[in-house]
Design a protein around this motif. Structure first.
Motif, mmCIF file in Angstrom:
data_model
loop_
_atom_site.group_PDB
_atom_site.id
_atom_site.type_symbol
_atom_site.label_atom_id
_atom_site.label_comp_id
_atom_site.label_asym_id
_atom_site.label_seq_id
_atom_site.Cartn_x
_atom_site.Cartn_y
_atom_site.Cartn_z
ATOM 1 N N VAL A 54 56.470 34.224 46.015
ATOM 2 C CA VAL A 54 55.273 34.275 46.854
ATOM 3 C C VAL A 54 54.251 35.148 46.144
ATOM 4 O O VAL A 54 54.510 36.306 45.828
ATOM 5 N N GLY A 55 53.095 34.588 45.859
ATOM 6 C CA GLY A 55 52.103 35.345 45.110
ATOM 7 C C GLY A 55 50.721 35.265 45.732
ATOM 8 O O GLY A 55 50.570 34.999 46.931
ATOM 9 N N GLU A 56 49.746 35.513 44.915
ATOM 10 C CA GLU A 56 48.360 35.539 45.364
ATOM 11 C C GLU A 56 47.505 34.703 44.416
ATOM 12 O O GLU A 56 47.757 34.658 43.216
ATOM 13 N N THR A 57 46.515 34.043 44.951
ATOM 14 C CA THR A 57 45.493 33.375 44.143
ATOM 15 C C THR A 57 44.200 34.162 44.317
ATOM 16 O O THR A 57 43.699 34.321 45.431
ATOM 17 N N LEU A 58 43.700 34.699 43.205
ATOM 18 C CA LEU A 58 42.561 35.607 43.255
ATOM 19 C C LEU A 58 41.333 34.942 42.649
ATOM 20 O O LEU A 58 41.428 34.224 41.656
ATOM 21 N N ASP A 59 40.193 35.187 43.248
ATOM 22 C CA ASP A 59 38.913 34.745 42.702
ATOM 23 C C ASP A 59 38.331 35.887 41.883
ATOM 24 O O ASP A 59 38.146 37.006 42.384
ATOM 25 N N PHE A 60 38.017 35.606 40.624
ATOM 26 C CA PHE A 60 37.580 36.635 39.689
ATOM 27 C C PHE A 60 36.358 37.383 40.222
ATOM 28 O O PHE A 60 35.344 36.788 40.605
ATOM 29 N N GLY A 61 36.495 38.719 40.263
ATOM 30 C CA GLY A 61 35.365 39.573 40.604
ATOM 31 C C GLY A 61 35.009 39.610 42.073
ATOM 32 O O GLY A 61 33.969 40.174 42.441
ATOM 33 N N ARG A 62 35.839 39.051 42.937
ATOM 34 C CA ARG A 62 35.494 38.992 44.354
ATOM 35 C C ARG A 62 36.657 39.462 45.225
ATOM 36 O O ARG A 62 37.825 39.303 44.863
ATOM 37 N N LEU A 98 39.060 42.618 43.434
ATOM 38 C CA LEU A 98 38.589 43.982 43.185
ATOM 39 C C LEU A 98 39.555 45.008 43.758
ATOM 40 O O LEU A 98 39.810 46.058 43.140
ATOM 41 N N LYS A 99 40.130 44.697 44.924
ATOM 42 C CA LYS A 99 41.086 45.628 45.529
ATOM 43 C C LYS A 99 42.333 45.744 44.651
ATOM 44 O O LYS A 99 42.807 46.849 44.346
ATOM 45 N N TYR A 100 42.858 44.592 44.222
ATOM 46 C CA TYR A 100 44.054 44.601 43.382
ATOM 47 C C TYR A 100 43.765 45.215 42.013
ATOM 48 O O TYR A 100 44.634 45.847 41.403
ATOM 49 N N GLU A 101 42.544 45.047 41.520
ATOM 50 C CA GLU A 101 42.199 45.643 40.241
ATOM 51 C C GLU A 101 42.256 47.165 40.326
ATOM 52 O O GLU A 101 42.794 47.836 39.431
ATOM 53 N N GLU A 102 41.751 47.711 41.401
ATOM 54 C CA GLU A 102 41.781 49.167 41.581
ATOM 55 C C GLU A 102 43.216 49.665 41.696
ATOM 56 O O GLU A 102 43.595 50.668 41.076
ATOM 57 N N GLU A 103 44.034 48.941 42.488
ATOM 58 C CA GLU A 103 45.431 49.345 42.631
ATOM 59 C C GLU A 103 46.177 49.202 41.310
ATOM 60 O O GLU A 103 47.015 50.041 40.957
ATOM 61 N N LEU A 115 47.946 37.648 31.905
ATOM 62 C CA LEU A 115 48.727 37.986 33.095
ATOM 63 C C LEU A 115 48.983 39.479 33.203
ATOM 64 O O LEU A 115 49.609 39.919 34.153
ATOM 65 N N ARG A 116 48.553 40.242 32.223
ATOM 66 C CA ARG A 116 48.774 41.687 32.265
ATOM 67 C C ARG A 116 47.504 42.415 32.694
ATOM 68 O O ARG A 116 47.367 43.603 32.475
ATOM 69 N N ARG A 117 46.571 41.673 33.291
ATOM 70 C CA ARG A 117 45.357 42.317 33.793
ATOM 71 C C ARG A 117 45.720 43.167 35.006
ATOM 72 O O ARG A 117 46.687 42.889 35.715
ATOM 73 N N PRO A 118 44.962 44.219 35.277
ATOM 74 C CA PRO A 118 45.294 45.111 36.386
ATOM 75 C C PRO A 118 45.530 44.414 37.728
ATOM 76 O O PRO A 118 46.461 44.786 38.441
ATOM 77 N N PRO A 119 44.732 43.405 38.128
ATOM 78 C CA PRO A 119 45.032 42.760 39.423
ATOM 79 C C PRO A 119 46.415 42.127 39.451
ATOM 80 O O PRO A 119 47.149 42.260 40.427
ATOM 81 N N SER A 158 47.542 34.189 40.123
ATOM 82 C CA SER A 158 46.654 33.416 39.268
ATOM 83 C C SER A 158 45.222 33.796 39.605
ATOM 84 O O SER A 158 44.928 34.202 40.732
ATOM 85 N N THR A 159 44.370 33.693 38.602
ATOM 86 C CA THR A 159 42.978 34.063 38.792
ATOM 87 C C THR A 159 42.094 32.863 38.509
ATOM 88 O O THR A 159 42.194 32.258 37.444
ATOM 89 N N ARG A 160 41.271 32.506 39.476
ATOM 90 C CA ARG A 160 40.300 31.439 39.267
ATOM 91 C C ARG A 160 39.037 32.051 38.688
ATOM 92 O O ARG A 160 38.386 32.875 39.322
ATOM 93 N N CYS A 161 38.727 31.692 37.454
ATOM 94 C CA CYS A 161 37.542 32.235 36.801
ATOM 95 C C CYS A 161 36.372 31.275 36.998
ATOM 96 O O CYS A 161 36.434 30.125 36.533
ATOM 97 N N PRO A 162 35.304 31.693 37.658
ATOM 98 C CA PRO A 162 34.133 30.835 37.843
ATOM 99 C C PRO A 162 33.358 30.703 36.548
ATOM 100 O O PRO A 162 33.594 31.457 35.588
#
Length: 386
Positions: A148-156, A160-165, A353-357, A372-376
């Motif tokens: 079970v994971g997360e799909t993140l939208d880049f920069g939104r 941003l929350k996961y990047e800080e954590e 895949l080793r990005r902070p988020p 996974s990160t969706r990059c616009p």
């Protein structure tokens, strides 16, 4: 009397030397200290000689004990593990020759390096090979499942929350690189870490990984360089160290770079898990850190060939045992390490895949690579996003 004569003698010496009584007292004190120092040096030399004698006696006892253990191990392998071929042609009822002792010594060293010992290794290998022959699947009864994971939208939003954590968690990260293999399958004769990760600059994989680790440490605000652990083998250890030295560790703190050498394991020559003997040296068992073809070894069909296949199954999973047995895992934990990030020697894309988020998602227990990160397109990126 004598006291008067001694006093007159001291006065005479003082007068003839031109020294005061205080200066003479100081000289006498220095002479006493020098005498004590000479005595201490003699005592230290005597103690060192006695210690050398004791250590020599212990070494002889250890050598005798190792020979006895080697003989006992070889007997178990022959009597209980089907390794009669190891002693084929050995005369009975005589002292072991130098070559035979060399084989016993090698077997004992392998025995000590393997979890469960060499006899346990052979027995497990025989069971696994027999299960393979019968077509048994060791994974029967298991059901695959997706993490079970997360799909993140880049920069939104959540990104941003996961990047800080993730950046906060990254301060306690150490990176573990498994680099025990050569680049033969890629047509290269050297280590894979020296291969270029891309052709524009020719930056090697090792240099690229160092750049990422340094950048992540800086972004996380880590006061010290994030640690890098490299698992090497006999094939790659010296060349990996030479590459690090030649590149001045690529900006990493050399005190935070650790090399763990992967131990070789015995090769198996047939489906009965017979230990493969070097065709050119009957007193040496073939070993390898991985399962490469070894010329002249018996194949699993029972014949002999120019490039017969042999098995040496210790692979990437060895890194976990090495981290524990070397004490490095405990050291890293004591230094404040909370996460280990594993990656392979020529997988440059893994750093996406080793990005902070993603690191934050993983640290929440969602599993490796479970985000996974969706990059616009660039026009849709927030101002300043990269």
């Amino acid at each position: 009397g004598s006291t008067v004569q001694e006093n007159m003698s001291e006065i005479s010496v003082s007068a003839s030397s031109g020294l005061t009584e205080d200066q003479l007292d100081r000289l006498a004190g220095l002479e006493r200290l020098d005498a004590l120092d000479r005595r201490d040096r003699r005592d230290a030399c005597a103690a060192a000689e006695a210690a050398a004698v004791r250590l020599g006696r212990l070494d002889r006892l250890d050598s005798f004990d190792a020979e006895a253990q080697g003989r006992a191990l070889l007997k178990r392998l022959v009597d209980e593990c089907g390794q009669e071929h190891l002693v084929s042609g050995w005369p009975r009822d005589r002292e072991a020759s130098a070559d035979e002792r060399r084989l016993q010594s090698q077997l004992l060293a392998l025995h000590r390096s393997l979890a469960g010992g060499l006899d346990g290794y052979v027995c497990r290998a025989r069971e696994l090979l027999e299960a393979s022959r019968l077509g048994r699947n060791p994974l029967d009864g298991y059901r695959p499942s997706l993490p079970v994971g997360e799909t993140l939208d880049f920069g939104r939003g959540a990104f941003l929350k996961y990047e800080e954590e993730g950046l906060a968690a990254m301060r306690g990260a150490a990176f573990v690189l498994v680099a025990g293999g050569l680049g033969e399958r890629l047509g290269a004769s050297g280590i894979k870490l020296d291969l270029p990760a891309e052709l524009a600059t020719g930056t090697s994989f090792l240099a690229l990984y160092a750049q990422h680790i340094l950048a992540l440490g800086a972004a996380a605000g880590s006061a010290a360089c994030l640690p890098l652990v490299l698992m090497t083998s006999d094939d790659t250890h010296a060349r990996t160290l030479a590459s690090l030295e030649a590149g001045d560790y690529f900006g990493l703190d050399r005190r935070r770079v650790f090399l763990l050498r992967q131990q070789a394991v015995p090769c198996l020559a047939d489906a009965g898990a017979a230990l493969a003997v070097d065709p050119s040296d009957a007193s040496r068992v073939l070993t390898k850190p991985n399962g490469r073809n070894l010329p002249g070894a018996r194949n699993f069909g029972g014949g002999r060939g120019q490039d017969a296949w042999t098995a040496a199954p210790r692979r990437h999973g060895e890194v976990h045992r090495l981290l524990h047995s070397s004490g490095l895992a405990a050291k890293l934990h004591g230094d404040g390490c909370t996460h280990l990030v594993f990656f392979q020697d020529t997988n440059g894309a893994v750093w996406a895949l080793r990005r902070p988020p993603s690191f934050s998602v993983h640290s929440r227990g969602c599993g490796q690579g479970s985000s996974s990160t969706r990059c616009p397109p660039p026009s849709a990126c927030p101002s300043g996003a990269a």
